[in-house]
Design an enzyme around this catalytic site. Structure first.
Site, PDB file in Angstrom:
ATOM      1  N   HIS A 264      34.744  38.995  41.330  1.00 24.23           N
ATOM      2  CA  HIS A 264      36.022  38.243  41.709  1.00 24.23           C
ATOM      3  C   HIS A 264      37.078  39.481  41.328  1.00 24.23           C
ATOM      4  CE1 HIS A 264      39.176  35.280  42.064  1.00 24.23           C
ATOM      5  NE2 HIS A 264      39.767  36.025  41.281  1.00 24.23           N
ATOM      6  N   GLU A 265      36.881  39.865  39.780  1.00 25.11           N
ATOM      7  CA  GLU A 265      37.908  40.931  39.577  1.00 25.11           C
ATOM      8  C   GLU A 265      37.829  42.124  40.332  1.00 25.11           C
ATOM      9  OE1 GLU A 265      39.859  39.323  37.915  1.00 25.11           O
ATOM     10  OE2 GLU A 265      38.747  37.627  37.212  1.00 25.11           O
TER      11      GLU A 265
ATOM     12  N   ALA B 287      39.259  35.935  33.006  1.00 25.95           N
ATOM     13  CA  ALA B 287      39.141  37.519  33.022  1.00 25.95           C
ATOM     14  C   ALA B 287      40.476  38.059  33.668  1.00 25.95           C
ATOM     15  CB  ALA B 287      37.966  38.078  34.234  1.00 25.95           C
ATOM     16  N   MET B 288      40.685  39.465  33.745  1.00 30.89           N
ATOM     17  CA  MET B 288      41.859  39.776  34.359  1.00 30.89           C
ATOM     18  C   MET B 288      41.740  41.288  35.004  1.00 30.89           C
ATOM     19  SD  MET B 288      45.173  39.488  35.038  1.00 30.89           S
ATOM     20  CE  MET B 288      46.067  40.794  35.985  1.00 30.89           C
TER      21      MET B 288
ATOM     22  N   ASN C  20      43.282  43.866  35.655  1.00 31.14           N
ATOM     23  CA  ASN C  20      44.165  44.970  35.577  1.00 31.14           C
ATOM     24  C   ASN C  20      43.548  46.295  36.108  1.00 31.14           C
ATOM     25  OD1 ASN C  20      45.356  43.516  33.566  1.00 31.14           O
ATOM     26  ND2 ASN C  20      43.563  43.901  32.312  1.00 31.14           N
TER      27      ASN C  20
ATOM     28  N   GLU D 119      44.500  35.220  45.238  1.00 30.87           N
ATOM     29  CA  GLU D 119      43.815  34.276  44.461  1.00 30.87           C
ATOM     30  C   GLU D 119      42.894  33.461  45.449  1.00 30.87           C
ATOM     31  OE1 GLU D 119      42.748  35.092  41.819  1.00 30.87           O
ATOM     32  OE2 GLU D 119      44.601  35.812  40.658  1.00 30.87           O
TER      33      GLU D 119
HETATM   34  N1  B3K Z   1      44.613  36.992  37.782  1.00 30.18           N
HETATM   35  C1  B3K Z   1      43.824  36.466  36.647  1.00 30.18           C
HETATM   36  C2  B3K Z   1      44.606  35.338  36.172  1.00 30.18           C
HETATM   37  C3  B3K Z   1      45.763  35.393  35.326  1.00 30.18           C
HETATM   38  C4  B3K Z   1      46.335  34.114  34.720  1.00 30.18           C
HETATM   39  C5  B3K Z   1      47.364  34.165  34.048  1.00 30.18           C
HETATM   40  N2  B3K Z   1      47.964  32.972  33.453  1.00 30.18           N
HETATM   41  C6  B3K Z   1      42.528  36.296  36.895  1.00 30.18           C
HETATM   42  C7  B3K Z   1      41.953  36.005  38.186  1.00 30.18           C
HETATM   43  O1  B3K Z   1      42.307  35.189  38.641  1.00 30.18           O
HETATM   44  O2  B3K Z   1      41.048  36.807  38.486  1.00 30.18           O
HETATM   45 ZN    ZN Z   2      41.775  36.274  40.418  1.00 27.03          ZN
END
Ligand code: B3K
Ligand code: ZN
Length: 866
Positions: free
Chosen positions: A298-299, A263-264, A266, A321
């Site tokens: 987490h996101e 997931a991401m 954004n 992270e």
């Molecule tokens: N921040 C993203 C991970 C992005 C990976 C890019 N190659 C997911 C996360 O750790 O929440």
């Molecule tokens: Zn993360």
């Protein structure tokens, strides 16, 4: 591709105040117009060029500076850099680019996932959309207009709040979004498609009502409730535990089927792999439910640890992270059980992260250099990074730690900072000197912790002698001592805690002695409680002491750990027997321990299930000097079968006791019950007894949930009842063929079957109509599972498993370099195998390296591994 070094970091010469983007989404191509207001950074050289990044796939249509087309001598495009010269202190730049999302198979930047436009910009994906300073320390306020066909793309989303919308001729429409929070480009997102939504609200602690929306394909609308519930619990938890409130009026999650990771985060518009958001009892296992909960959390937590306070550069990735993983771990522990969660975390760390830290790609939590940043989204940056934050929590205690995070958020809100800034906040609130502690960020490798003790009966003094060392890793041969919190207790011979002895020892020297006075009799130490530091512990426990600790340790994690270490020892003896050609024999001690666990009504079922589960082949491999996949597999298989046989009636009784008519619930008690039931079934099925086959089939048929159905399927599919296995796999296929995520399970179960001939079966799976070599989830289910979870077959001495993986990497590298590079991992571990396998694996790495146009991703991993 060049190597990028942390030591070369330079602050940006220009800042982007505002970024206005306009996307014209057409079938063949997308036109992107970016309008930037730019100022030279204070103190920057007036001659400094502005450096924008742009991927080679981006077509540059025009560049306009303050209304004038840019003169040819004023700009230069070289590789990924576009440099603009002779610039005023403040100006506006308009840049038009053309991109081709339908041809984007790398799934970075803007791409199509099954007819849905989606983006992935972290780490360096934004440069595949337009020219921009694509680095996290350049933050700006984004306004985004999306224009697309209304019937095909009724939903148009971007970060922040929708501020305007309208219709155009030709059946097109547009929506404008504005995100008031300055952000780096990696947090930009857009989504366009025909999506359905599930809505709810959350009222924040200060009384603001936030609209929550989860978008997915219409057919999956019934699988969104659990993610929504998890989101609301995460929002509340972050208010209570960290004092963090959400900061926009709307929070959106979109589920897509094609996604490189989980997931991401954004800003305001998370994009998720369907595997990490969809959940329904009929189609989703308990483990997957828990994954949804933790990834959603987490996101969400990234909104503060990552978005409000972000990273100065990608070497600082663990700043967001490691911290965010620690936060989601604590959240899950609070939602379920602290001990169970800890066991799960440590198991993963000790198998996968320790192996990474011992391999050619080993790197510090804050790496010093990289070729391709995507290769550094690793277990070290994430999981070991979380351990480092956990150690700060242990050293400071919960109150000071919370003061530290409060200070960190207050001091750096809206900034792009470093791991040093994080530690500094902790040092400032506690008044402690954490400079030595920071070695955890700069030194790679898993430290060894040797503990020896002596008891002076006359003086009633007990001494613990702690010695630390750390093996050489690629970045450094010699390591300086770590600042290591070692939580311990001393137990008397009844197993009771000796008052006053539970404490956190702080080891800072290479060798240190800790003294305990007024100890009336030789105590038994419980060491590294809760796995208080990510190290390999060495203390000469006897088997009897381990058995004793597995019953009496005052730390839940260490009770589990003692049982595991006992099983590890027995398995290591069996592995040696196999290698020496000796017949296997079962030692009575483990049967006694297992039997008493089976009978013990005090142990809760979830813990019982964990205690009864033998150490994995992966963990045994990590512990081995030289990995012998056959010996490990046969030894473990023998022990499982022997324990099944010796305690057959108890397994069956317990299975029956755990059987229940109650309707599915994803609660802690019910998850525990199903887990234990499945563990019992797994043991029974090793006995090749038709009665247990019938039991498994009845569990399969009676199940109202995927957890029990899938466990039954796996037990039968991996058994020697080949006709029944084929029939059940077929039945399962027909039941679930329209559920893509369930089909991933179906593929994975077959790819992980240890029976001979797995490679041929995997080849068939790749031909199967439900397989799609462009979908990362399918690749992981088949290729990833075969190469990582089927060691006996992957490591077959004919070398075909290795050749198969190399073929796939070479094929995939052109399509999706990130996934190709991830899948390569098993081949990089050749040093841990025997000479014959070493040679076979190296030959495949060489073959990969000979490919002329290798991506930076695969090149970096392969070249560092040979
Ligand atoms: N921040 C993203 C991970 C992005 C990976 C890019 N190659 C997911 C996360 O750790 O929440
Ligand atoms: Zn993360």
């Amino acid at each position: 591709k060049p190597v990028i070094y942390l030591k070369d970091y330079q602050a940006p010469a220009y800042q982007i105040l505002t970024t206005d983007l306009r996307f014209e989404l057409n079938t063949e191509e997308t036109l992107v117009t970016s309008h930037l207001r730019i100022v030279r950074a204070e103190g920057a050289d007036t001659q400094a060029p502005l450096q924008l990044h742009g991927h080679e796939s981006v077509e540059l249509i025009s560049l306009t500076l303050d209304g004038q087309p840019l003169a040819a001598q004023q700009w230069q495009r070289e590789g990924e850099l576009l440099s603009l010269q002779a610039l005023p202190a403040e100006f506006e730049l308009i840049c038009v680019t053309r991109i081709h999302p339908a041809q984007n198979t790398a799934l970075e930047g803007l791409y199509l996932s099954d007819g849905i436009y989606a983006t992935q910009c972290e780490a360096e994906g934004f440069r595949r959309i337009t020219f921009f300073p694509d680095r996290p320390d350049v933050m700006s306020v984004f306004t985004t207009t999306l224009i697309a066909d209304q019937s095909q793309y009724p939903i148009l989303l971007s970060n922040g709040n929708p501020i305007a919308q309208g219709e155009l001729e030709g059946g097109r429409h547009w929506v404008t979004w504005q995100d008031p929070h300055p952000k780096p480009a990696y947090l930009f997102a857009l989504v366009a498609g025909n999506l359905s939504k599930f809505e709810d609200h959350f009222t924040t602690v200060s009384g603001r009502k936030v609209l929550l929306q989860i978008y997915a394909e219409a057919k999956d609308l019934d699988k969104l409730a659990y993610a929504m519930d998890s989101l609301k619990r995460a929002m509340q938890w972050d208010e209570e535990v960290y004092g963090r409130e959400y900061d926009l009026d709307i929070y959106m999650i979109v589920a897509v089927d094609f996604f490189n990771m989980g997931a991401m985060e954004n800003k305001g518009l998370n994009i998720f792999n369907t595997a990490c958001v969809l959940a329904h009892p009929r189609t989703t296992t308990d483990a997957a439910f828990q994954r949804v909960e933790s990834v959603v959390a987490h996101e969400y937590f990234h909104n503060w640890s990552g978005n409000r306070v972000t990273c100065r550069d990608w070497f600082q990735l663990s700043l967001k992270e490691g911290f965010t993983v620690f936060r989601d771990q604590c959240f899950s522990a609070d939602m379920h059980s602290e001990t169970l969660k800890r066991v799960e975390e440590v198991s993963m760390l000790r198998t996968a992260q320790f192996a990474e830290d011992a391999g050619p790609m080993a790197h510090p939590v804050r790496p010093e250099s990289f070729i391709e940043i995507s290769n550094f989204y690793t277990l070290t940056v994430y999981e070991k990074g979380a351990e480092v934050v956990r150690m700060l929590h242990t050293l400071l205690g919960p109150e000071l730690f919370r003061q530290g995070t409060d200070l960190y958020f207050a001091r750096h809100d809206g900034q792009a900072v470093t791991t040093d800034d994080f530690v500094q906040a902790m040092a400032d609130v506690s008044g402690r000197d954490l400079s030595q502690f920071k070695r955890w960020y700069s030194q790679a490798g898993t430290p060894r912790l040797q503990v020896r003790d002596e008891y002076d009966a006359a003086q009633q003094i007990y001494r613990l002698r702690l010695k630390q060392s750390c093996p050489a890793t690629p970045e450094a041969a010699e390591k300086l001592p770590f600042h290591m919190p070692v939580k311990i207790s001393l137990l008397d011979d009844e197993g009771a805690l000796i008052p006053g002895t539970q404490q956190v020892l702080e080891l800072t020297a290479a060798e240190q002695v800790f003294e305990f006075t007024q100890i009336q009799a030789q105590p038994l130490p419980s060491l590294l409680q809760g796995f208080s530091a990510p190290v390999k512990l060495d203390y000469p426990y006897t088997d009897a002491q381990l058995a004793f600790l597995s019953k009496h340790d005052n730390d839940g994690f260490n009770r589990w750990e003692a049982g595991q270490q006992l099983a590890v020892r027995l398995l290591q003896r069996l592995i040696a027997d196999y290698q020496a050609g000796k017949p296997f024999s079962l030692e009575a001690r483990l049967v006694e321990v297992w039997s008493s666990i089976l009978e013990d009504e005090q142990i809760d079922p979830a813990m019982k299930s964990l205690l009864l589960t033998l150490p994995s082949e992966a963990y045994l491999s990590e512990l081995a000097e030289v990995i012998d996949p056959d010996a490990i597999h046969q030894a473990r298989r023998f022990l499982r079968q022997a324990l099944a046989q010796a305690l057959e009636a108890q397994w069956l009784n317990l299975w029956t006791a755990m059987d229940s008519e109650a309707a599915y619930q994803p609660t802690r008690e019910e998850i525990a019950r199903r887990s234990l039931k499945n563990t019992c079934l797994g043991y029974l099925m090793t006995l090749d007894n038709a009665a247990y086959l019938a039991l498994a089939e009845s569990q399969f048929n009676a199940a109202d949930n995927m957890t029990e159905q899938q466990a039954a399927l796996m037990a039968v599919a991996h058994s020697n009842f080949s006709d029944s296995a084929a029939a059940l796999l077929d039945e399962f296929f027909h039941q679930w063929q329209h559920e893509s995520l369930v089909m991933n399970q179906w593929l994975g179960i077959q790819a992980s079957d240890p029976k001979p001939g797995a490679l041929a079966r995997v080849e068939l799976l790749r031909q199967h109509p439900i397989y799609d070599a462009r979908n990362p989830n399918k690749l992981r289910a088949v290729i990833g599972t075969f190469c990582q979870q089927n060691p006996v077959n992957f490591h077959a001495l004919d070398g075909q498993g290795y050749a198969f993986l190399a073929d796939r990497i070479l094929e995939l590298d052109r399509q999706n370099p990130q996934i190709a590079s991830r899948l390569l991992t098993p081949l990089t571990r050749w040093r841990k195998y025997d000479a014959q396998r070493q040679q076979l694996m190296q030959a495949q790495l060489q073959r990969i390296l000979q490919e002329p146009n290798l991506s930076g991703d695969v090149y970096e991993v392969a070249s560092k591994s040979v």
